[in-house]
Design an enzyme around this catalytic site. Structure first.
Site, PDB file in Angstrom:
ATOM      1  N   ALA A  14      10.307   4.221 -10.588  1.00 14.09           N
ATOM      2  CA  ALA A  14      11.300   5.299 -10.650  1.00 14.09           C
ATOM      3  C   ALA A  14      11.529   5.903  -9.273  1.00 14.09           C
ATOM      4  CB  ALA A  14      10.843   6.367 -11.637  1.00 14.09           C
ATOM      5  N   GLU A  33       3.533  10.149  -2.198  1.00 21.54           N
ATOM      6  CA  GLU A  33       2.678   9.440  -3.146  1.00 21.54           C
ATOM      7  C   GLU A  33       1.229   9.839  -2.899  1.00 21.54           C
ATOM      8  OE1 GLU A  33       0.713   7.373  -5.735  1.00 21.54           O
ATOM      9  OE2 GLU A  33       2.924   7.299  -5.789  1.00 21.54           O
ATOM     10  N   GLN A  34       0.520  10.190  -3.999  1.00 22.66           N
ATOM     11  CA  GLN A  34      -0.858  10.636  -3.832  1.00 22.66           C
ATOM     12  C   GLN A  34      -1.822   9.509  -3.479  1.00 22.66           C
ATOM     13  OE1 GLN A  34      -2.319  12.403  -7.422  1.00 22.66           O
ATOM     14  NE2 GLN A  34      -2.151  10.525  -8.626  1.00 22.66           N
ATOM     15  N   ARG A 107       4.752  -6.854 -12.439  1.00 24.47           N
ATOM     16  CA  ARG A 107       5.155  -5.503 -12.044  1.00 24.47           C
ATOM     17  C   ARG A 107       5.009  -5.297 -10.529  1.00 24.47           C
ATOM     18  NH1 ARG A 107       5.685  -0.498 -14.631  1.00 24.47           N
ATOM     19  NH2 ARG A 107       5.244  -1.502 -16.614  1.00 24.47           N
ATOM     20  N   TYR A 210       5.300 -13.995 -22.418  1.00 23.11           N
ATOM     21  CA  TYR A 210       6.384 -14.566 -21.611  1.00 23.11           C
ATOM     22  C   TYR A 210       5.811 -15.108 -20.308  1.00 23.11           C
ATOM     23  CZ  TYR A 210       6.344  -9.713 -19.799  1.00 23.11           C
ATOM     24  OH  TYR A 210       5.973  -8.484 -19.305  1.00 23.11           O
ATOM     25  N   ASP A 289       9.112   8.130 -16.749  1.00 30.24           N
ATOM     26  CA  ASP A 289       8.108   8.548 -17.721  1.00 30.24           C
ATOM     27  C   ASP A 289       7.817  10.041 -17.662  1.00 30.24           C
ATOM     28  OD1 ASP A 289       7.838   6.033 -18.737  1.00 30.24           O
ATOM     29  OD2 ASP A 289       5.903   5.607 -17.834  1.00 30.24           O
TER      30      ASP A 289
END
Length: 386
Positions: A14, A33-34, A107, A210, A289
C-alpha cells in the site's frame, strides 16, 4: 494541486504504491518504515486485473510480467474428491475480457519491484528504522525535515495511525487461520499444475494452490474456520502443524499427504477490520489493511490496497485536500464494502458443509463458466481513477 508534500507511514504494498501514485502527480513523498530493512514475509500473492491495470499505469507491470505466471485456468474443486466443480478461463482470456492480466507471484517480488521504482523516483524518499510513538506532523518533520500536508496510514492491520482518526475501524480475530507454505516442482501431482490456480473447497476449510515462477514450484494457502483466539495464539511449531492436519483430516488422501509433508508451514491467524472512518477531516487518511483489512476469500487484499493508493493520489491531485479526503473515503468505502460482501459470500460457499455443500456443488456444476465470469466483471473490470 492542493498539496506539495505527503508522508506515508508504512512501506508495504500500500505505502510503496501510494508513493509512486503521488509522485506521478508531481507530489513529493516521504515513506517512513519502522523496520530497519524491507524483508517481506509471506509467500504467494494473486494480482487480479483491477490491480495489474494500475501497476501498468505506474510503470512496473512489464517487470512483474517477466517474473510471474499467468494461470490459464481458475478452477474450483472439491477437497475431498479432488473433482473439478467449475473452471474459468484466465491467461489470455483475462487480458481480453478485463484489459489487464491475472498474475501470481511471490509477495517479495512485488514489493521489491515497487521498492526499486520508488528508489529511482526523485520525488520519493524512503526512511527506514523510523518507529514513531506519536505519528503526528511534528514527529514526522523531525525525521524528514518537512511538515507534511497529508499523512497516509499504510501501516497495516495493526495501524498506529488509526489513533489520529476518530471512530476509525476496529480489528477483530476472524475465527479463521491460514497456513502458508511452498512445495517444489518434484511434488507436482495431477492437482498441482503450472497452468492452474485452484481453490479446493471443504467443510469449514479450503486450500488454494498456484504456481510460483520464482521457485519453480507452488504456493499453498490452507485456511480453516472455527478456531478460537486462545487456540491460535498459544499454538507453536509442531502444534501448528498438528492443528493443520487435524483440520484437513477428512480431505482426499493425496491432499492430506501433501499437508503431512509440508515443511514448516507459516501460521497466520486472520484478522478483519470493522466499519469506521478512514480520514480525520484534516490531514490524515488510512488505506489498505489499516482501513479495511479483509479475509482472503476473494484474493483482494493487495488489490484493494493498490486501488486505494492510486485513487487517493488521483483525488488529492484534483481537489482541495479536505474535499479530496471526503470524496476518497466515500468512494472507497462503497467499493470496499462491495468487495467484503463478495468475501463473505465466498466464505459461506467455500466452507459449506452437509446439505449446503451438496447444493453448492450442484449449482457450480450446472452454472455455465460464462455466467460465473460475468459475476466477476464488476470486480476485475474496475478501472480506478488515478
Amino acid at each position: 494541486m492542493s498539496i506539495q508534500n505527503v508522508a506515508i507511514v508504512g512501506a508495504g504494498v500500500a505505502g510503496l504504491t501510494a508513493a509512486l501514485s503521488f509522485a506521478r502527480h508531481g507530489i513529493r513523498c516521504d515513506i517512513l518504515e519502522q523496520a530497519p530493512q524491507l524483508a517481506e514475509v509471506g509467500a504467494g500473492l494473486q494480482i487480479s486485473p483491477n490491480a495489474s491495470r494500475i501497476l501498468g499505469e505506474l510503470g512496473v507491470l512489464s517487470e512483474l510480467e517477466q517474473q510471474w505466471r499467468e494461470p490459464e485456468t481458475l478452477r474450483l474443486a472439491d477437497g475431498r474428491t479432488l473433482k473439478t466443480l467449475t473452471a474459468l478461463p484466465s491467461g489470455r482470456f483475462a487480458r481480453e475480457r478485463w484489459g489487464a492480466p491475472y498474475g501470481v507471484l511471490h509477495r517479495a517480488t512485488l514489493q521489491q519491484c515497487l521498492l526499486q521504482a520508488v528508489l529511482r523516483d526523485d520525488k520519493c524518499r524512503l526512511h527506514l528504522g523510523c518507529r514513531m510513538i506519536k505519528p503526528d506532523r511534528e514527529a514526522i518533520r523531525e525525521i524528514t525535515g518537512v511538515a507534511p500536508d497529508l499523512i497516509v496510514g499504510a501501516d497495516g492491520v495493526w495501524s498506529t495511525l488509526r489513533e489520529r482518526v476518530p471512530n476509525s475501524p476496529g480489528v477483530t480475530f476472524s475465527g479463521n487461520v491460514a497456513w502458508r507454505f511452498t512445495v517444489d516442482a518434484s511434488q507436482r501431482t495431477e492437482f498441482l499444475d503450472h497452468n492452474l490456480l485452484t481453490a479446493f473447497l471443504g467443510p469449514e476449510s479450503h486450500l488454494v494452490s498456484y504456481p510460483l515462477k520464482e521457485i519453480g514450484g507452488f504456493n499453498i494457502v490452507a485456511i480453516a474456520a472455527g478456531l478460537s483466539p486462545g487456540e491460535t495464539w498459544s499454538a507453536e511449531g509442531s502444534q501448528q502443524h498438528a492443528m493443520l492436519l487435524e483440520r484437513f483430516a477428512g480431505w482426499h488422501p493425496k491432499m492430506v499427504d501433501l499437508l503431512l509433508k509440508a515443511e514448516s508451514p507459516t501460521f497466520w491467524p486472520l484478522y478483519q477490520a470493522s466499519a469506521g472512518r478512514w480520514q480525520n477531516g484534516s490531514d490524515t487518511v488510512l488505506i489498505g489493511d489499516a482501513a479495511h483489512a479483509m479475509m482472503p476469500f476473494a484474493a483482494q487484499g493487495a488489490a484493494m490496497a493498490i486501488e486505494d493508493a492510486f485513487e487517493l493520489a488521483g483525488t488529492v491531485s484534483r481537489l482541495p485536500l479536505l474535499e479530496a479526503l471526503s470524496a476518497f473515503e466515500a468512494a472507497r468505502v462503497r467499493r470496499a464494502a462491495r468487495v467484503k460482501d463478495r468475501v463473505n459470500f465466498n466464505r459461506f460457499a467455500y466452507h459449506a458443509r452437509g446439505p449446503v455443500r451438496i447444493a453448492r456443488n450442484l449449482i457450480l456444476s450446472f452454472r455455465s463458466p460464462q455466467s460465473l465470469i460475468a459475476d466477476l466483471d464488476w470486480l476485475y473490470g474496475y478501472r480506478a481513477e488515478g
